[in-house]
Design a protein around this motif. Structure first.
Motif, PDB file in Angstrom:
ATOM      1  N   PRO A 181     -28.040   5.194  43.387  1.00  0.00           N
ATOM      2  CA  PRO A 181     -29.068   4.182  43.089  1.00  0.00           C
ATOM      3  C   PRO A 181     -28.817   2.896  43.869  1.00  0.00           C
ATOM      4  O   PRO A 181     -27.684   2.545  44.168  1.00  0.00           O
ATOM      5  N   VAL A 182     -29.910   2.223  44.221  1.00  0.00           N
ATOM      6  CA  VAL A 182     -29.797   0.903  44.853  1.00  0.00           C
ATOM      7  C   VAL A 182     -29.427  -0.101  43.766  1.00  0.00           C
ATOM      8  O   VAL A 182     -30.181  -0.333  42.823  1.00  0.00           O
ATOM      9  N   LYS A 183     -28.259  -0.672  43.888  1.00  0.00           N
ATOM     10  CA  LYS A 183     -27.744  -1.553  42.841  1.00  0.00           C
ATOM     11  C   LYS A 183     -28.540  -2.863  42.768  1.00  0.00           C
ATOM     12  O   LYS A 183     -29.014  -3.380  43.785  1.00  0.00           O
ATOM     13  N   VAL A 184     -28.664  -3.379  41.560  1.00  0.00           N
ATOM     14  CA  VAL A 184     -29.338  -4.658  41.357  1.00  0.00           C
ATOM     15  C   VAL A 184     -28.608  -5.760  42.126  1.00  0.00           C
ATOM     16  O   VAL A 184     -29.233  -6.636  42.738  1.00  0.00           O
ATOM     17  N   GLY A 185     -27.286  -5.711  42.113  1.00  0.00           N
ATOM     18  CA  GLY A 185     -26.504  -6.706  42.834  1.00  0.00           C
ATOM     19  C   GLY A 185     -26.758  -6.679  44.329  1.00  0.00           C
ATOM     20  O   GLY A 185     -26.757  -7.720  44.991  1.00  0.00           O
ATOM     21  N   LEU A 186     -26.976  -5.496  44.885  1.00  0.00           N
ATOM     22  CA  LEU A 186     -27.262  -5.377  46.315  1.00  0.00           C
ATOM     23  C   LEU A 186     -28.605  -6.030  46.641  1.00  0.00           C
ATOM     24  O   LEU A 186     -28.718  -6.786  47.610  1.00  0.00           O
ATOM     25  N   LYS A 187     -29.608  -5.752  45.826  1.00  0.00           N
ATOM     26  CA  LYS A 187     -30.930  -6.338  46.061  1.00  0.00           C
ATOM     27  C   LYS A 187     -30.883  -7.863  45.934  1.00  0.00           C
ATOM     28  O   LYS A 187     -31.498  -8.588  46.727  1.00  0.00           O
ATOM     29  N   GLU A 188     -30.134  -8.341  44.945  1.00  0.00           N
ATOM     30  CA  GLU A 188     -30.019  -9.787  44.755  1.00  0.00           C
ATOM     31  C   GLU A 188     -29.273 -10.424  45.923  1.00  0.00           C
ATOM     32  O   GLU A 188     -29.641 -11.517  46.384  1.00  0.00           O
ATOM     33  N   LEU A 189     -28.230  -9.764  46.427  1.00  0.00           N
ATOM     34  CA  LEU A 189     -27.451 -10.292  47.544  1.00  0.00           C
ATOM     35  C   LEU A 189     -28.307 -10.386  48.805  1.00  0.00           C
ATOM     36  O   LEU A 189     -28.270 -11.398  49.519  1.00  0.00           O
ATOM     37  N   VAL A 190     -29.083  -9.341  49.094  1.00  0.00           N
ATOM     38  CA  VAL A 190     -29.959  -9.358  50.275  1.00  0.00           C
ATOM     39  C   VAL A 190     -30.977 -10.491  50.167  1.00  0.00           C
ATOM     40  O   VAL A 190     -31.200 -11.242  51.123  1.00  0.00           O
ATOM     41  N   PHE A 191     -31.584 -10.633  48.991  1.00  0.00           N
ATOM     42  CA  PHE A 191     -32.587 -11.671  48.796  1.00  0.00           C
ATOM     43  C   PHE A 191     -31.978 -13.063  48.969  1.00  0.00           C
ATOM     44  O   PHE A 191     -32.559 -13.935  49.622  1.00  0.00           O
ATOM     45  N   ARG A 192     -30.777 -13.267  48.406  1.00  0.00           N
ATOM     46  CA  ARG A 192     -30.124 -14.568  48.506  1.00  0.00           C
ATOM     47  C   ARG A 192     -29.755 -14.893  49.951  1.00  0.00           C
ATOM     48  O   ARG A 192     -29.932 -16.025  50.414  1.00  0.00           O
ATOM     49  N   GLU A 193     -29.232 -13.909  50.686  1.00  0.00           N
ATOM     50  CA  GLU A 193     -28.848 -14.141  52.075  1.00  0.00           C
ATOM     51  C   GLU A 193     -30.065 -14.455  52.945  1.00  0.00           C
ATOM     52  O   GLU A 193     -30.009 -15.324  53.812  1.00  0.00           O
ATOM     53  N   LEU A 194     -31.169 -13.745  52.717  1.00  0.00           N
ATOM     54  CA  LEU A 194     -32.375 -14.009  53.496  1.00  0.00           C
ATOM     55  C   LEU A 194     -32.945 -15.393  53.189  1.00  0.00           C
ATOM     56  O   LEU A 194     -33.420 -16.091  54.090  1.00  0.00           O
ATOM     57  N   LYS A 195     -32.902 -15.790  51.920  1.00  0.00           N
ATOM     58  CA  LYS A 195     -33.400 -17.124  51.574  1.00  0.00           C
ATOM     59  C   LYS A 195     -32.502 -18.212  52.151  1.00  0.00           C
ATOM     60  O   LYS A 195     -32.986 -19.270  52.563  1.00  0.00           O
ATOM     61  N   ASN A 196     -31.195 -17.957  52.211  1.00  0.00           N
ATOM     62  CA  ASN A 196     -30.293 -18.929  52.839  1.00  0.00           C
ATOM     63  C   ASN A 196     -30.624 -19.103  54.318  1.00  0.00           C
ATOM     64  O   ASN A 196     -30.595 -20.212  54.854  1.00  0.00           O
ATOM     65  N   SER A 203     -19.424  -5.048  42.070  1.00  0.00           N
ATOM     66  CA  SER A 203     -18.611  -5.938  42.889  1.00  0.00           C
ATOM     67  C   SER A 203     -19.053  -5.856  44.343  1.00  0.00           C
ATOM     68  O   SER A 203     -19.758  -4.937  44.764  1.00  0.00           O
ATOM     69  N   SER A 204     -18.627  -6.833  45.126  1.00  0.00           N
ATOM     70  CA  SER A 204     -18.923  -6.833  46.557  1.00  0.00           C
ATOM     71  C   SER A 204     -18.335  -5.603  47.228  1.00  0.00           C
ATOM     72  O   SER A 204     -18.878  -5.113  48.225  1.00  0.00           O
ATOM     73  N   ARG A 205     -17.242  -5.107  46.687  1.00  0.00           N
ATOM     74  CA  ARG A 205     -16.605  -3.905  47.233  1.00  0.00           C
ATOM     75  C   ARG A 205     -17.527  -2.698  47.142  1.00  0.00           C
ATOM     76  O   ARG A 205     -17.711  -1.953  48.119  1.00  0.00           O
ATOM     77  N   ASP A 206     -18.151  -2.484  45.982  1.00  0.00           N
ATOM     78  CA  ASP A 206     -19.052  -1.341  45.803  1.00  0.00           C
ATOM     79  C   ASP A 206     -20.316  -1.503  46.639  1.00  0.00           C
ATOM     80  O   ASP A 206     -20.820  -0.535  47.213  1.00  0.00           O
ATOM     81  N   ILE A 207     -20.834  -2.715  46.692  1.00  0.00           N
ATOM     82  CA  ILE A 207     -22.037  -2.972  47.487  1.00  0.00           C
ATOM     83  C   ILE A 207     -21.759  -2.718  48.965  1.00  0.00           C
ATOM     84  O   ILE A 207     -22.574  -2.112  49.673  1.00  0.00           O
ATOM     85  N   SER A 208     -20.610  -3.170  49.444  1.00  0.00           N
ATOM     86  CA  SER A 208     -20.247  -2.963  50.845  1.00  0.00           C
ATOM     87  C   SER A 208     -20.136  -1.483  51.170  1.00  0.00           C
ATOM     88  O   SER A 208     -20.610  -1.025  52.222  1.00  0.00           O
ATOM     89  N   GLN A 209     -19.516  -0.731  50.266  1.00  0.00           N
ATOM     90  CA  GLN A 209     -19.364   0.704  50.498  1.00  0.00           C
ATOM     91  C   GLN A 209     -20.721   1.398  50.541  1.00  0.00           C
ATOM     92  O   GLN A 209     -20.958   2.278  51.382  1.00  0.00           O
TER      93      GLN A 209
END
Length: 750
Positions: free
Chosen positions: A450-465, A560-566
């Motif tokens: 599954p696409v993790k909620v944390g991954l989607k939030e991280l992508v959105f935050r980085e793009l907004k930055n 965690s960032s570890r799981d998202i990175s993997q």
């Protein structure tokens, strides 16, 4: 026995065909829409028991088979009608008339259902072939009907009514295919030609003024817009939770503009500003909801009759209402007609055909009325307000707003796992010789998570930055050309790791994939330590980004960032190997093959200690694959990579195995504080995660819109969602119109 079976088939053949044709139409109407939510792969496994495993494979094969058989059965049935008439004419005086009455039903079935017109985007390009089939099959059906010596009476009127509906439905399917073809889509989306200000007339006045002895000067005031003023007027827009109704209506406004991306058309700065202004105040979940709604509508345009029934105001429900009335009238006329002389079974089957046609029309009308597209159109026109709210309430009850409108899965492919398990044997040589090796590899080594909620939030935050750091209009395109550089510079590590992202794109993916995989399993033994560090050192999230649902809060803590990175690492490798057409051109598959060959030569020969450890598995509950991979990771990390492997190995082999190991060593060394043996895992994984997000966004922006469109019918792709999100946030090469018309003034003085 054989003769009796042949007679039985001759008696039942047309009846079996007509029942099969109706059954296929019901099947297609019922399940075709699920393609948006079910992963499609040539073969796919999954780590969990969901639709995205063998069931998904079976689903897509059944749909493919039903789609092809639906047209084939209806065509064959039309060809069988004259033979059936001659066979029955000597036995039953009027039954053959009833059989010929079935002819328009086969044309109706060839018209298909609203939920599916094309199995793939390539089918839309064959609309001319369907037009030829329409003309030939309609002519054939009418010929059979007229040559059957049908008496003037009960069947003439209902047959004429059914022919009108059938021809209309088939013509509508051809029209939908034509409108959904890429050339037609592109033509329909091209804006009106804009010649701009009349330059010749302006310069004529300028020249005339100078020749008359007057002083003529030209003053140009360039139109200002957000791209020029953003750095001077920074403004923080608070994020707010939007009502689902508002999100749907806003998607309806944006969709006609941003669907141009699928045919590689450009957008203007005005489109960018309007979208950015709205997305700045969105929470990430609402942003993804809006994107998913737009992508689901694009699927309906490409693969259903949505390009016709939703494109024209009021056309959909008016046409469906008329066809429903006609088919219902046909059923009523047949019901009150004299059935004397007709076979009892044939009469019952005719009722089934008519009832099926009416039911399919009712369902089609219901699906259209309960569509979010219909609700948004009603809302925009301020008509049928009460009806629209009622339909919207039913729609949200049938399908919750939290339920994703695509598969929300991402594929996973691991280089080390592949190298460990892809051992040579006789049967693998056989499947390779017959061309099935690639298909087998995709099945054996591809999984879905599954696409993790944390991954989607991280992508959105980085793009907004990134969006907030834009200084001028050129920055919008420049940011999409970064594939890790901006993340490393922002974190202050470009000097140490810049070499890994300045390489060719496919090489960068392999380098970071190998390093991520090695470090991921290296931290497995320190998982408890990592969790403690994550709790203590995790970056505080803004209050508006916290979820109201306690279960979702708990879930995000675990991501965690570890799981998202993997997850991103394995997903990018999957795209590089299995979906190379969605990636920038390169030699990724060659580089992957050379790297796997070197990895296999290094890690497959096991030492005596490793062999003894694996033998112990038979008496325990440990997983053999995990132990083998742990041993492989340990051996790879033990290799000394002080000297650049590329200088020693040369350029003949494109393997980057030990350069990936070198990157892993550098990451560990850089993030290990003085006097400590263990690196700061949490800080290191935060850097790796943002680098992977930038690599993911770069790949999304470089993929052609047509390839993104191709994946919509296969469960969707995370890459497509990210690509569409980037466009809404104003990033991408599709923004080519950077300024409005120059405000030129002619100033004349004596």
């Amino acid at each position: 026995m054989i003769i009796s079976l042949e007679k039985l088939w001759n008696k039942l053949e047309i009846r079996v065909l007509v029942m099969s044709s109706l059954g296929l139409q019901i099947f297609l109407l019922a399940i075709a829409g699920f393609r948006k939510h079910v992963i499609s792969s040539r073969l796919a496994r999954t780590t969990t028991i969901t639709w995205h495993g063998p069931l998904a494979l079976m689903f897509h094969w059944l749909l493919w088979l039903a789609y092809l058989l639906a047209d084939y059965v209806a065509t064959v049935a039309l060809a069988y009608l004259p033979g059936s008439e001659r066979t029955k004419a000597t036995l039953e005086s009027k039954t053959h008339h009833l059989l010929m009455f079935w002819a328009p039903f086969f044309i109706l079935h060839l018209g298909g259902q609203d939920t599916i017109t094309a199995l793939s985007v390539e089918d839309n390009e064959l609309w001319a072939r369907h037009l030829l089939t329409l003309c030939s099959q309609v002519a054939l059906a009418i010929y059979y009907y007229l040559s059957s010596n049908l008496e003037v009476g009960a069947l003439r009127l209902p047959a004429a009514l059914m022919f009108s509906v059938a021809i209309f439905k088939y013509a509508e399917r051809v029209w939908s295919l034509q409108r959904a073809s890429m050339s037609s889509l592109r033509s329909s989306m091209i804006t009106k030609p804009d010649p701009g200000p009349n330059y010749a007339k302006f310069m004529q006045e300028y020249t005339s003024s100078n020749e008359a002895g007057l002083t003529a000067t030209i003053k140009v005031e360039v139109e200002k817009h957000k791209g020029d003023l953003e750095s001077q007027q920074p403004k923080e827009v608070p994020e707010e939770t939007k009502d689902y109704e508002e999100v749907v209506c806003k998607a309806y406004v944006f969709f006609p503009i941003f669907k141009r991306l699928f045919v590689d058309l450009i957008l203007s700065y005005k489109n960018r500003e309007d979208s950015q202004k709205y997305f700045e105040g969105l929470k990430f979940k609402d942003a993804y909801k809006l994107i998913e709604i737009e992508l689901s509508w694009m699927y309906e345009i490409l693969h259903s009759k949505g390009s016709v029934i939703y494109a024209f105001k009021n056309y959909g429900w008016i046409s469906r209402g008329i066809t429903l009335v006609i088919t219902t009238a046909t059923l009523c006329i047949f019901a009150v007609a004299d059935h004397a002389g007709y076979g009892g079974f044939e009469t019952t089957l005719t009722y089934v055909l008519l009832g099926g046609a009416v039911s399919l029309e009712i369902i089609a009308l219901g699906i259209m009325l309960l569509s979010l597209w219909t609700y948004a159109a009603m809302k925009e026109s301020n008509s049928f307000n009460r009806l629209s709210k009622f339909l919207f309430s039913i729609q949200t009850k049938l399908r919750s707003e939290t339920k994703p409108r695509w598969s929300e899965k991402m594929a996973q492919f691991s280089l080390i796992t592949y190298s460990l398990e892809d051992k040579r044997c006789l049967w693998k040589c056989i499947i390779k010789s017959v061309g099935f090796k690639e298909t087998w590899d995709n099945y054996r080594y591809t999984t879905y998570v599954p696409v993790k909620v944390g991954l989607k939030e991280l992508v959105f935050r980085e793009l907004k930055n990134k969006m907030k750091n834009i200084e001028d209009t050129a920055s919008y395109r420049r940011f999409t050309s970064h594939r890790g550089q901006w993340a490393l510079q922002r974190k202050g590590y470009y000097q140490e790791f810049g070499w890994s992202v300045e390489a060719e794109f496919d090489e960068s993916i392999l380098l970071w994939h190998i390093a991520t995989d090695l470090l991921f399993h290296e931290t497995e033994k320190s998982k408890s330590t990592l969790d403690k560090q994550s709790e203590q050192k995790s970056e505080p999230q803004p209050a508006q980004q916290l979820e109201d649902n306690p279960e979702q809060k708990q879930q995000q803590k675990k991501e965690s960032s570890r799981d998202i990175s993997q997850d991103i690492s394995n997903y990018m490798l999957f795209l590089l190997i299995v979906r190379p057409f969605m990636m920038p051109a390169g030699i990724g598959q060659i580089r992957f093959g050379d790297t796997c060959a070197e990895a296999a030569n290094f890690i497959q020969p096991l030492g005596e200690i490793e062999k003894r450890n694996i033998k112990k598995i038979k008496n325990g509950n440990a997983d053999k694959g995990n132990i083998e991979k742990s041993n492989a990771v340990k051996r790879l990390l033990e290799v000394n990579t002080e000297y650049d492997p590329a200088l020693i190995k040369g350029d003949r082999s494109k393997s980057v195995l030990f350069r990936g190991c070198k990157l892993a060593h550098q990451l560990k060394t850089e993030f290990t504080p003085e006097g400590k043996n263990e690196p700061d895992w949490d800080k290191m994984w935060r850097l790796i995660s943002v680098v992977w997000v930038e690599i993911l966004c770069f790949a999304a922006s470089k993929c052609s819109g047509q390839f993104h469109a191709k994946q919509l019918s296969k469960g969707g792709e995370l890459l497509t969602v990210i690509w569409f999100l980037m466009a809404h946030l104003g990033m991408g090469e599709q923004y080519r119109i950077e300024e409005g018309h120059a405000r030129a003034k002619l100033i004349v003085s004596k």
